[in-house]
Write a protein that holds these residues in place. Structure first.
Motif, PDB file in Angstrom:
ATOM      1  N   ARG A 115       0.921   7.466  -4.159  1.00 62.29           N
ATOM      2  CA  ARG A 115      -0.341   6.764  -3.972  1.00 62.29           C
ATOM      3  C   ARG A 115      -1.234   7.490  -2.975  1.00 62.29           C
ATOM      4  N   LEU A 132      -1.146   2.038 -12.636  1.00 58.02           N
ATOM      5  CA  LEU A 132      -1.966   1.010 -12.016  1.00 58.02           C
ATOM      6  C   LEU A 132      -2.984   0.535 -13.054  1.00 58.02           C
ATOM      7  N   ARG A 133      -3.032  -0.751 -13.271  1.00 57.19           N
ATOM      8  CA  ARG A 133      -3.959  -1.318 -14.237  1.00 57.19           C
ATOM      9  C   ARG A 133      -4.966  -2.211 -13.515  1.00 57.19           C
ATOM     10  N   ARG A 134      -6.121  -2.367 -14.146  1.00 58.79           N
ATOM     11  CA  ARG A 134      -7.174  -3.151 -13.505  1.00 58.79           C
ATOM     12  C   ARG A 134      -6.718  -4.571 -13.192  1.00 58.79           C
ATOM     13  N   LYS A 135      -5.902  -5.143 -14.066  1.00 57.84           N
ATOM     14  CA  LYS A 135      -5.422  -6.508 -13.848  1.00 57.84           C
ATOM     15  C   LYS A 135      -4.535  -6.611 -12.614  1.00 57.84           C
ATOM     16  N   ASP A 136      -4.016  -5.467 -12.150  1.00 59.67           N
ATOM     17  CA  ASP A 136      -3.157  -5.463 -10.968  1.00 59.67           C
ATOM     18  C   ASP A 136      -3.964  -5.461  -9.667  1.00 59.67           C
ATOM     19  N   LEU A 137      -5.253  -5.163  -9.749  1.00 59.58           N
ATOM     20  CA  LEU A 137      -6.074  -5.015  -8.551  1.00 59.58           C
ATOM     21  C   LEU A 137      -6.598  -6.351  -8.048  1.00 59.58           C
ATOM     22  N   GLN A 144       3.123  -2.456   1.743  1.00 59.03           N
ATOM     23  CA  GLN A 144       4.188  -1.875   0.930  1.00 59.03           C
ATOM     24  C   GLN A 144       4.621  -0.520   1.473  1.00 59.03           C
ATOM     25  N   TRP A 187      -1.280  -2.533  -0.165  1.00 59.36           N
ATOM     26  CA  TRP A 187      -0.635  -1.221  -0.286  1.00 59.36           C
ATOM     27  C   TRP A 187      -0.098  -0.744   1.064  1.00 59.36           C
ATOM     28  N   GLN A 247      -6.752  -5.321  -1.102  1.00 58.88           N
ATOM     29  CA  GLN A 247      -5.901  -4.430  -1.887  1.00 58.88           C
ATOM     30  C   GLN A 247      -5.301  -3.345  -0.993  1.00 58.88           C
ATOM     31  N   GLN A 265      -3.080   6.141  -8.148  1.00 54.71           N
ATOM     32  CA  GLN A 265      -1.652   5.977  -8.429  1.00 54.71           C
ATOM     33  C   GLN A 265      -1.220   7.067  -9.393  1.00 54.71           C
ATOM     34  N   ASP A 311      -3.864   7.186 -12.478  1.00 59.20           N
ATOM     35  CA  ASP A 311      -4.773   6.043 -12.506  1.00 59.20           C
ATOM     36  C   ASP A 311      -5.618   6.028 -11.241  1.00 59.20           C
TER      37      ASP A 311
END
Length: 211
Positions: free
Chosen positions: A103, A15-20, A34, A31, A27, A185, A193
């Motif tokens: 998760r 999980l990267r910050r840009k994905d949040l 999903q 999740w 958010q 994650q 992460d």
């Protein structure tokens, strides 16, 4: 069996910050959607942690019933142990363990009671058997045998066979207003992460946490 030898690798992706998303509630909804689409068992099941007047923590599994812009909603018996503890200390913790997706979501916040209108609206939407069970069970109270509970349920079922079931005064819901929301994650080599959203005036602050 050696418990210390039970382990597995987390490899579903990081999980990267840009994905949040900028809003942690949005958010969370992403999740949760999903998790539902992945057909996880009880994706809305969450641990609710409270603390009694002596400082003793308690945990139990409760189903999330609604997500709003300002909070997470669940329902319970208002005379239960969790309700008594919330009355003493409004600070609670929620935890969603979505293991198959590697998760977790952890939420801390303050619980407030829902309005009578909100309670009635949800109670009347429940299946009749669930309504009867809410009345039959004085949650957290001691009973001598399961037969006592089943007998009360059947008695109520006959009593309200042809009529509407009134909303009991001892039943209702809580809205947990989040102060922090953490997204976890799983990552390879235990390099997980973690991102923590903390409420600040005017918005949310995001920190990456070491695993």
């Amino acid at each position: 069996m050696e418990l210390a030898d039970i382990r597995r690798e987390y490899s579903r992706g990081g999980l990267r910050r840009k994905d949040l998303l900028a809003n942690p509630v949005e958010q969370f909804n992403l999740w949760l959607e999903q998790a539902v689409n992945a057909k996880l068992t009880d994706p809305t099941a969450m641990t609710v942690a409270t603390v009694d007047e002596t400082g003793q923590p308690f945990q139990r599994i409760v189903l999330l019933k609604n997500v709003e812009a300002n909070g997470f909603v669940f329902y319970t018996n208002l005379a239960s142990r969790k309700a008594e503890q919330i009355a003493h200390n409004h600070k609670v913790s929620l935890h969603f363990p979505w293991h198959p997706l590697e998760r977790q979501v952890h939420i801390t916040g303050v619980a407030e009671k829902l309005s009578t209108v909100e309670n009635i609206k949800y109670f009347t939407s429940r299946p009749k058997e669930s309504q009867l069970a809410a009345i039959a069970s004085h949650q957290s109270s001691r009973i001598s045998a399961r037969g006592v509970l089943e007998g009360k349920f059947l008695e109520l079922k006959q009593q309200f066979a042809k009529g509407e079931i009134p909303v009991p005064k001892f039943w209702g819901g809580y809205r947990v207003i989040p102060q922090t929301i953490e997204f976890w994650q799983g990552g390879e080599h235990r390099l997980h992460d973690r991102f923590l959203f903390s409420r600040e005036s005017g918005g949310w602050h995001i920190d990456r946490l070491a695993p």
